[in-house]
Design a protein around this motif. Structure first.
Motif, mmCIF file in Angstrom:
data_model
loop_
_atom_site.group_PDB
_atom_site.id
_atom_site.type_symbol
_atom_site.label_atom_id
_atom_site.label_comp_id
_atom_site.label_asym_id
_atom_site.label_seq_id
_atom_site.Cartn_x
_atom_site.Cartn_y
_atom_site.Cartn_z
ATOM 1 N N GLU A 1 50.840 53.309 36.132
ATOM 2 C CA GLU A 1 51.674 52.113 36.190
ATOM 3 C C GLU A 1 51.449 51.354 37.501
ATOM 4 O O GLU A 1 51.352 50.130 37.509
ATOM 5 C CB GLU A 1 53.143 52.502 36.049
ATOM 6 N N LYS A 2 51.344 52.072 38.608
ATOM 7 C CA LYS A 2 51.108 51.461 39.916
ATOM 8 C C LYS A 2 49.768 50.724 39.923
ATOM 9 O O LYS A 2 49.670 49.583 40.381
ATOM 10 C CB LYS A 2 51.133 52.529 41.006
ATOM 11 N N ILE A 3 48.725 51.359 39.394
ATOM 12 C CA ILE A 3 47.400 50.751 39.340
ATOM 13 C C ILE A 3 47.419 49.509 38.453
ATOM 14 O O ILE A 3 46.834 48.479 38.793
ATOM 15 C CB ILE A 3 46.346 51.779 38.857
ATOM 16 N N ARG A 4 48.124 49.589 37.331
ATOM 17 C CA ARG A 4 48.212 48.453 36.416
ATOM 18 C C ARG A 4 48.857 47.252 37.108
ATOM 19 O O ARG A 4 48.385 46.116 36.993
ATOM 20 C CB ARG A 4 49.013 48.840 35.171
ATOM 21 N N LYS A 5 49.922 47.502 37.870
ATOM 22 C CA LYS A 5 50.592 46.418 38.594
ATOM 23 C C LYS A 5 49.680 45.818 39.660
ATOM 24 O O LYS A 5 49.652 44.597 39.847
ATOM 25 C CB LYS A 5 51.881 46.933 39.240
ATOM 26 N N GLN A 6 48.932 46.678 40.366
ATOM 27 C CA GLN A 6 48.012 46.184 41.388
ATOM 28 C C GLN A 6 46.943 45.281 40.774
ATOM 29 O O GLN A 6 46.610 44.229 41.314
ATOM 30 C CB GLN A 6 47.340 47.353 42.111
ATOM 31 N N LYS A 7 46.422 45.690 39.619
ATOM 32 C CA LYS A 7 45.388 44.895 38.963
ATOM 33 C C LYS A 7 45.934 43.549 38.505
ATOM 34 O O LYS A 7 45.258 42.524 38.624
ATOM 35 C CB LYS A 7 44.799 45.659 37.770
ATOM 36 N N SER A 8 47.163 43.537 37.993
ATOM 37 C CA SER A 8 47.726 42.267 37.529
ATOM 38 C C SER A 8 47.953 41.319 38.711
ATOM 39 O O SER A 8 47.750 40.107 38.586
ATOM 40 C CB SER A 8 49.018 42.482 36.749
ATOM 41 N N LYS A 9 48.351 41.854 39.880
ATOM 42 C CA LYS A 9 48.509 41.012 41.075
ATOM 43 C C LYS A 9 47.180 40.409 41.491
ATOM 44 O O LYS A 9 47.094 39.225 41.844
ATOM 45 C CB LYS A 9 49.088 41.831 42.235
ATOM 46 N N ARG A 10 46.125 41.229 41.449
ATOM 47 C CA ARG A 10 44.795 40.733 41.813
ATOM 48 C C ARG A 10 44.353 39.617 40.868
ATOM 49 O O ARG A 10 43.771 38.614 41.301
ATOM 50 C CB ARG A 10 43.772 41.875 41.780
ATOM 51 N N LYS A 11 44.612 39.791 39.578
ATOM 52 C CA LYS A 11 44.229 38.768 38.595
ATOM 53 C C LYS A 11 44.952 37.454 38.880
ATOM 54 O O LYS A 11 44.355 36.377 38.805
ATOM 55 C CB LYS A 11 44.552 39.242 37.177
ATOM 56 N N LYS A 12 46.250 37.550 39.197
ATOM 57 C CA LYS A 12 47.021 36.340 39.488
ATOM 58 C C LYS A 12 46.480 35.624 40.718
ATOM 59 O O LYS A 12 46.345 34.401 40.729
ATOM 60 C CB LYS A 12 48.495 36.689 39.694
ATOM 61 N N ARG A 13 46.177 36.392 41.776
ATOM 62 C CA ARG A 13 45.632 35.803 42.991
ATOM 63 C C ARG A 13 44.284 35.132 42.721
ATOM 64 O O ARG A 13 44.014 34.040 43.208
ATOM 65 C CB ARG A 13 45.477 36.862 44.078
ATOM 66 N N ALA A 14 43.453 35.784 41.962
ATOM 67 C CA ALA A 14 42.134 35.235 41.640
ATOM 68 C C ALA A 14 42.282 33.966 40.814
ATOM 69 O O ALA A 14 41.560 32.983 41.027
ATOM 70 C CB ALA A 14 41.299 36.254 40.889
ATOM 71 N N ALA A 15 43.225 33.944 39.885
ATOM 72 C CA ALA A 15 43.441 32.780 39.050
ATOM 73 C C ALA A 15 43.938 31.598 39.901
ATOM 74 O O ALA A 15 43.517 30.445 39.688
ATOM 75 C CB ALA A 15 44.443 33.086 37.954
ATOM 76 N N GLN A 16 44.795 31.862 40.857
ATOM 77 C CA GLN A 16 45.304 30.803 41.731
ATOM 78 C C GLN A 16 44.188 30.262 42.623
ATOM 79 O O GLN A 16 44.103 29.070 42.878
ATOM 80 C CB GLN A 16 46.451 31.309 42.594
ATOM 81 N N LYS A 17 43.375 31.169 43.123
ATOM 82 C CA LYS A 17 42.328 30.800 44.071
ATOM 83 C C LYS A 17 41.216 29.982 43.379
ATOM 84 O O LYS A 17 40.758 28.985 43.917
ATOM 85 C CB LYS A 17 41.731 32.062 44.690
ATOM 86 N N TYR A 18 40.791 30.434 42.204
ATOM 87 C CA TYR A 18 39.657 29.799 41.523
ATOM 88 C C TYR A 18 40.073 28.895 40.359
ATOM 89 O O TYR A 18 39.275 28.197 39.816
ATOM 90 C CB TYR A 18 38.678 30.869 41.000
ATOM 91 N N GLY A 19 41.302 28.999 39.933
ATOM 92 C CA GLY A 19 41.686 28.306 38.718
ATOM 93 C C GLY A 19 42.377 27.049 38.958
ATOM 94 O O GLY A 19 42.382 25.995 38.561
#
Length: 116
Positions: A98-116
């Motif tokens: 669960e912890k890893i899943r949350k970390q990955k979702s945060k990374r995806k959001k940051r990447a989407a904000q940065k590049y999207g």
């Protein structure tokens, strides 16, 4: 608390997990039975198989993986801890996933904000 023929680190881990789950030695019924299978005469002459019953939950565990009674006692208690964690639904593996899943979702959001 009991100390088994394993490293102090493993004994400490077992003690901490049992305390965290509220498992007490007085709630455990322990019996020793003669093992069968590998081990030869040593196994046939001594009671190395460990039978545990956790009275509050009714979970029964039989462990005869090693020729040493002390190690089997440790392994049986470790198995008891795992089964009680599964019952309570908060196993350490699930928490890690669960912890890893949350970390990955945060990374995806940051990447989407940065590049999207």
């Amino acid at each position: 608390m009991l100390a088994f023929s394993v490293s102090e680190e493993k004994n400490r881990w077992l003690r901490e997990r049992m305390e965290a789950l509220g498992i007490q030695e007085k709630d455990i019924e322990e019996k020793f039975i003669r093992s069968s299978g590998k081990g030869g005469q040593k196994v046939n002459k001594t009671a190395t198989c460990v039978y545990l019953k956790h009275l509050p939950t009714g979970i029964e565990i039989k462990c005869m993986k090693d020729r040493s009674q002390s190690i089997n006692r440790f392994l049986a208690r470790r198995e008891l801890v795992k089964r009680i964690e599964q019952l309570s639904g908060q196993s350490s593996e699930e928490l890690k996933r669960e912890k890893i899943r949350k970390q990955k979702s945060k990374r995806k959001k940051r990447a989407a904000q940065k590049y999207g």
